[in-house]
Design an enzyme around this catalytic site. Structure first.
Site, PDB file in Angstrom:
ATOM      1  NE  ARG A   1      -2.466   1.152   3.591  1.00  8.03           N
ATOM      2  CZ  ARG A   1      -3.175   0.976   4.703  1.00  8.03           C
ATOM      3  NH1 ARG A   1      -4.468   0.663   4.643  1.00  8.03           N
ATOM      4  NH2 ARG A   1      -2.624   1.105   5.892  1.00  8.03           N
TER       5      ARG A   1
ATOM      6  CE  LYS B   1      -1.854   4.799   7.106  1.00  6.79           C
ATOM      7  NZ  LYS B   1      -2.792   5.659   7.820  1.00  6.79           N
TER       8      LYS B   1
HETATM    9  N1  PXG Z   1      -8.795   5.257   7.463  1.00 12.83           N
HETATM   10  C1  PXG Z   1      -7.825   6.160   7.638  1.00 12.83           C
HETATM   11  C2  PXG Z   1      -8.045   7.555   7.183  1.00 12.83           C
HETATM   12  C3  PXG Z   1      -6.625   5.777   8.240  1.00 12.83           C
HETATM   13  O1  PXG Z   1      -5.653   6.677   8.422  1.00 12.83           O
HETATM   14  C4  PXG Z   1      -7.501   3.534   8.496  1.00 12.83           C
HETATM   15  C5  PXG Z   1      -8.657   3.972   7.867  1.00 12.83           C
HETATM   16  C6  PXG Z   1      -7.368   2.110   8.872  1.00 12.83           C
HETATM   17  O2  PXG Z   1      -6.454   1.434   8.020  1.00 12.83           O
HETATM   18  P1  PXG Z   1      -5.585   0.204   8.490  1.00 12.83           P
HETATM   19  O3  PXG Z   1      -4.896  -0.261   7.267  1.00 12.83           O
HETATM   20  O4  PXG Z   1      -4.640   0.696   9.542  1.00 12.83           O
HETATM   21  O5  PXG Z   1      -6.534  -0.810   9.023  1.00 12.83           O
HETATM   22  C7  PXG Z   1      -6.450   4.443   8.672  1.00 12.83           C
HETATM   23  C8  PXG Z   1      -5.178   4.034   9.326  1.00 12.83           C
HETATM   24  C9  PXG Z   1      -2.868   6.958  14.246  1.00 12.83           C
HETATM   25  C10 PXG Z   1      -2.919   5.866  13.231  1.00 12.83           C
HETATM   26  O6  PXG Z   1      -1.751   7.315  14.633  1.00 12.83           O
HETATM   27  C11 PXG Z   1      -3.903   5.853  12.262  1.00 12.83           C
HETATM   28  C12 PXG Z   1      -3.937   4.830  11.324  1.00 12.83           C
HETATM   29  C13 PXG Z   1      -3.019   3.818  11.347  1.00 12.83           C
HETATM   30  C14 PXG Z   1      -2.035   3.849  12.306  1.00 12.83           C
HETATM   31  C15 PXG Z   1      -1.971   4.882  13.247  1.00 12.83           C
HETATM   32  O7  PXG Z   1      -3.923   7.450  14.657  1.00 12.83           O
HETATM   33  N2  PXG Z   1      -4.917   4.908  10.409  1.00 12.83           N
END
Ligand code: PXG
Length: 289
Positions: free
Chosen positions: A50, A149
């Site tokens: 990703r 991302k």
């Molecule tokens: N939506 C958004 C906008 C994200 O940033 C997710 C969904 C979930 O994706 P994953 O692949 O992690 O299941 C994310 C991921 C933090 C933090 O510091 C945020 C994420 C991942 C790691 C840390 O708040 N968001």
């Protein structure tokens, strides 16, 4: 703490980035958040995949290969001697000058941090979150595609601030068409009449790795799964609701915009999926040996 700075392991005090780095000046870069459990980096290959996809879309050429990035990540976890924790993998367009021309950045730059993260107190995992939808809209795919991302999280940070102003720890974002997209760093799911439902990726959501894991686990457990356009009505009338993300894992939601979800307690299917998720975190991924 030992940081991986562009392939070199350095102590935290020496892990510094140039003020001319376009990641800092313009949010010009991409990142991943990855967890490791009992020396297993959960779905590391999917995260690196990703990362490279995000970089490709913004035309950022990552200076190392996917395999090297995987090895550098494993090396960083090992150097910190942690069995469980959280990895932040960041790639910027690198050092340029004062001007946003990306061509001025000669080479991309990366760093990897392996540490700890706690997003919500344990109490919220047991009793659920009370959250709100916000006025700040999710950015459209025509502007900054939410599938990327990127290091530019201001849209989500504004939503998080707005939720905080209403005393809520998290926000659910609505897209330009008025459909539910996602939370600021998590995907959103509901359960209705035994079926697991989540917004379709076209609603402007990150293709979450936890989201995908949970959908696979649900299907394997015989739960019907549907990706569709959702409105606030669907949220308010859900039997259960939860959020998924690398940092938050699977966290129940029991109240949205002052509407009680189901009976106001984390639902049975939510709890089942929480358990199934924890069951696979130590097995799917890349081992730190
Ligand atoms: N939506 C958004 C906008 C994200 O940033 C997710 C969904 C979930 O994706 P994953 O692949 O992690 O299941 C994310 C991921 C933090 C933090 O510091 C945020 C994420 C991942 C790691 C840390 O708040 N968001």
């Amino acid at each position: 703490m030992i940081i991986n700075l562009n392939g070199k392991l350095v102590p935290q005090e020496l892990a510094v980035v140039s003020v001319f780095d376009h990641g800092l000046l313009y949010g010009d870069g991409v990142f991943e958040g990855i967890r490791f459990y009992s020396n297993n980096i959960f779905k590391l290959e999917e995260h690196v995949e990703r990362l490279f996809d995000s970089a490709k879309v913004i035309m950022l050429n990552i200076a190392v290969s996917k395999q090297q990035m995987i090895e550098e990540t494993v090396k960083t976890v090992k150097a910190n001697g942690l069995a469980d924790g959280y990895i932040r993998l960041v790639v910027t367009r690198g050092v340029g000058d004062l001007g946003l021309d990306p061509k001025k950045c000669k080479e991309s730059f990366y760093f990897i941090i392996a540490g700890k993260i706690t997003l919500y107190p344990e109490e919220n995992y047991l009793n659920g979150l009370s959250i709100t939808t916000v006025a700040v809209r999710r950015s459209t795919a025509e502007a900054l595609d939410p599938k990327i991302k990127s290091l530019n999280y201001l849209n989500n940070i504004m939503a998080k601030i707005e939720a905080g102003n209403h005393g809520s720890p998290e926000a659910i974002m609505i897209n330009q068409q008025g459909y539910v997209s996602e939370a600021t760093g998590d995907n959103v799911f509901i359960i209705k009449k035994g079926k697991l439902i989540t917004p379709d990726l076209s609603a402007g959501v990150l293709d979450g790795i936890t989201r995908d894991t949970v959908m696979v686990l649900a299907r394997e457990a015989g739960i019907k799964v549907e990706e569709k356009t959702m409105t606030r009505y669907d949220l308010y009338t859900a039997d259960e609701c939860f959020l998924t993300g690398t940092a938050a894992e699977v966290i129940p939601v029991v109240k949205i915009d002052a509407r009680v979800i189901g009976d106001g307690k984390p639902g049975v299917i939510t709890k089942k999926l929480q358990n199934l998720f924890h069951g696979v975190t130590k097995t799917i991924g890349v081992k730190v040996v």
